[in-house]
Enzyme design. Structure first.
Site, PDB file in Angstrom:
ATOM      1  N   HIS A   1       4.259 -31.431  10.586  1.00 43.38           N
ATOM      2  CA  HIS A   1       3.941 -30.211   9.828  1.00 43.38           C
ATOM      3  C   HIS A   1       2.789 -30.478   8.866  1.00 43.38           C
ATOM      4  CE1 HIS A   1       7.410 -28.579  11.669  1.00 43.38           C
ATOM      5  NE2 HIS A   1       8.306 -29.121  10.857  1.00 43.38           N
TER       6      HIS A   1
ATOM      7  N   THR B   1       2.508  -1.780   8.909  1.00 37.45           N
ATOM      8  CA  THR B   1       2.902  -2.731   9.953  1.00 37.45           C
ATOM      9  C   THR B   1       3.088  -4.150   9.426  1.00 37.45           C
ATOM     10  OG1 THR B   1       0.585  -3.193  10.360  1.00 37.45           O
ATOM     11  CG2 THR B   1       1.616  -1.485  11.746  1.00 37.45           C
TER      12      THR B   1
ATOM     13  N   HIS C   1       8.203 -24.825   8.769  1.00 34.80           N
ATOM     14  CA  HIS C   1       7.078 -25.334   9.570  1.00 34.80           C
ATOM     15  C   HIS C   1       5.718 -25.150   8.903  1.00 34.80           C
ATOM     16  CE1 HIS C   1       9.070 -25.514  13.794  1.00 34.80           C
ATOM     17  NE2 HIS C   1      10.000 -25.586  12.858  1.00 34.80           N
TER      18      HIS C   1
ATOM     19  N   CYS D   1       2.934  -3.512   4.053  1.00 39.85           N
ATOM     20  CA  CYS D   1       2.144  -2.310   4.360  1.00 39.85           C
ATOM     21  C   CYS D   1       2.867  -1.606   5.504  1.00 39.85           C
ATOM     22  CB  CYS D   1       0.683  -2.640   4.644  1.00 39.85           C
ATOM     23  SG  CYS D   1       0.346  -3.586   6.153  1.00 39.85           S
TER      24      CYS D   1
ATOM     25  N   ASP E   1       0.849  -1.193   0.000  1.00 36.91           N
ATOM     26  CA  ASP E   1       0.000   0.000   0.000  1.00 36.91           C
ATOM     27  C   ASP E   1       0.889   1.248   0.000  1.00 36.91           C
ATOM     28  OD1 ASP E   1       0.865   0.331   2.610  1.00 36.91           O
ATOM     29  OD2 ASP E   1      -1.124   0.172   3.529  1.00 36.91           O
TER      30      ASP E   1
HETATM   31  C1  RB5 Z   1      -1.994   2.595   6.440  1.00 41.69           C
HETATM   32  O1  RB5 Z   1      -2.023   3.823   7.084  1.00 41.69           O
HETATM   33  C2  RB5 Z   1      -1.806   1.483   7.433  1.00 41.69           C
HETATM   34  O2  RB5 Z   1      -2.968   1.313   8.186  1.00 41.69           O
HETATM   35  C3  RB5 Z   1      -1.441   0.202   6.727  1.00 41.69           C
HETATM   36  O3  RB5 Z   1      -0.303   0.400   5.972  1.00 41.69           O
HETATM   37  C4  RB5 Z   1      -1.152  -0.988   7.614  1.00 41.69           C
HETATM   38  O4  RB5 Z   1      -0.211  -0.696   8.594  1.00 41.69           O
HETATM   39  C5  RB5 Z   1      -2.320  -1.697   8.137  1.00 41.69           C
HETATM   40  O5  RB5 Z   1      -2.242  -2.721   8.840  1.00 41.69           O
END
Ligand code: RB5
Length: 152
Positions: A135, A68, A99, A66, A9
């Protein structure tokens, strides 16, 4: 060498570009399914595109990034047949191959730096699944859950 579908993203455009160049420099083919601008967008769409490519065999593996890594990995794991591992360290990235036979990996551009991300993709792509009985049994249980079976 592998065909790798990559998606991201707006939080991860720069990391996607760096990781794509890194993988190409190692001889992999990278297919870009991510956004290329900083305009705010919705991570499930990019997870979906990458998962489709992995499921239909267009790509051998998927990489999702993304902010996180959390949202995009949750989205990926809604797809039947996808085992997406959120790994912000190389040890987890290797172990999830051994695994869990993870066919997609995710990490967070706002959580780790570029060198860590390179270590993660290196470990992820270099490590093979070990098809040991325990597994296999657990992966089968994951499939059962996907198929609505009550495994408890
Ligand atoms: C975008 O602002 C953020 O929410 C996205 O990149 C991500 O971290 C969502 O889990």
């Amino acid at each position: 060498m592998m065909k790798i579908a990559i998606g991201n993203d707006h939080a991860a455009v720069e990391m996607k570009n760096e990781i794509s160049s890194y993988l190409e420099s190692k001889g992999h083919e990278v297919i870009n399914y991510g956004t290329d601008t900083s305009a705010s967008c919705d991570y499930p769409i990019y997870a979906h595109r990458v998962c489709k490519a992995v499921l239909n065999g267009e790509a051998d593996r998927g990489i999702l990034i993304c902010g996180t890594g959390v949202g995009i990995s949750i989205a990926a794991n809604k797809h039947k047949g996808i085992r997406c591992a959120l790994c912000n360290d190389p040890v987890s990235a290797g172990l999830t191959r051994i695994h869990n036979n993870a066919n997609v990996i995710a990490f967070g551009a706002r959580i780790i730096g570029l060198e860590m991300a390179k270590g993660i993709v290196d470990a992820y792509l270099a490590t093979e699944y070990k098809s040991e009985e325990r597994h296999e049994r657990r992966l089968k249980l994951l499939e059962d859950i996907e198929n609505g079976k009550d495994i408890g």
